[in-house]
Enzyme design. Structure first.
Site: not given
Ligand code: 5RP
Length: 228
Positions: A24, A27, A97, A106
């Site tokens: 999620t 990235t 995370k 996750e």
């Molecule tokens: C979601 C997550 C995401 O992997 C984390 O927040 C990184 O997100 P981004 O790539 O938008 O910075 O843990 O629960």
């Protein structure tokens, strides 16, 4: 940079026939889209995906990526590989995370995977976890204040995560609340990952320390570093 990290992990690790967990956030989603395009072009075949959030499911649906749950017969409770983003990564490849609020699924998906890859840009690298980016905790609603009080004993200051464009708190995909916890001093992340879940009402926390992921780090100079 996010796209470079996501595509780099897919090119290096994803093979036809794999059972994949897909993450999620901004990235991980480019990696989902890239897998979708490789499937459409016939460069990948027979991929079965377990998504880690509504966001990921919706993106997979757009691309026609076959979706399953960990309990589906075709998945049978385990995955070959999961690719996900992170909010912070330290030198041990321990991660924080949950910035996107999806930490519970996750973690279930990651810990059911034989291999784990994290995709980040270099801004996510941290010397100590939990000091700059707060540690997310998924908490059942009735335990909100007792958990906040319990965290104070661990030196953590917890803030209820508020929604944007909706009055009140963020409600997770599982109907729970999120607390974001700031620590004042460096903490023992593996010990806290285990200990925090013993506070009644904590469903899961955002330390990911039991896996040693391959970390794909996109650098601002255009290079991609892979740290195992
Ligand atoms: C979601 C997550 C995401 O992997 C984390 O927040 C990184 O997100 P981004 O790539 O938008 O910075 O843990 O629960």
């Amino acid at each position: 940079m996010k796209e470079m990290a996501g595509k780099g992990a897919v090119d290096a690790l994803v093979k036809s026939g794999m059972k994949l967990g897909l993450g999620t956030g901004s990235t991980a989603i480019p990696a989902v889209r890239y897998i979708g395009s490789l499937l459409k072009e016939g460069k990948l075949r027979d991929i079965r995906v377990v998504p880690t959030s509504f966001q990921t499911s919706i993106e997979c649906e757009k691309w026609g990526i076959p979706l399953f749950t960990l309990n589906s017969r075709e998945i049978n409770g385990s995955l070959d590989l999961t690719i996900d983003g992170a909010d912070e990564v330290d030198d041990n490849n321990y991660c924080v995370k949950g910035g996107g609020g999806a930490l519970l699924t996750e973690k279930i998906v990651a810990y059911a995977s034989a291999a784990y890859a994290i995709v980040v840009d270099e801004a996510k690298l941290a010397e100590h976890l939990g000091l700059t980016f707060p540690l997310p905790l998924e908490v059942v609603p009735e335990a909100r204040l007792p958990v906040i009080r319990a965290l104070e004993a661990w030196g953590g200051e917890a803030i209820l995560r508020e929604a944007v464009r909706k009055a009140g708190p963020v409600i997770t995909d599982h109907g729970n609340l999120l607390l974001d916890v700031f620590f004042k001093h460096p903490v023992d992340c593996p010990a806290l990952e285990a200990a925090l879940n013993h506070i009644p009402g904590v469903v899961e926390n955002g330390f990911f320390t039991r896996l040693r992921p391959a970390v794909f780090i996109a650098r601002s100079d255009g290079s991609l570093e892979v740290r195992n």
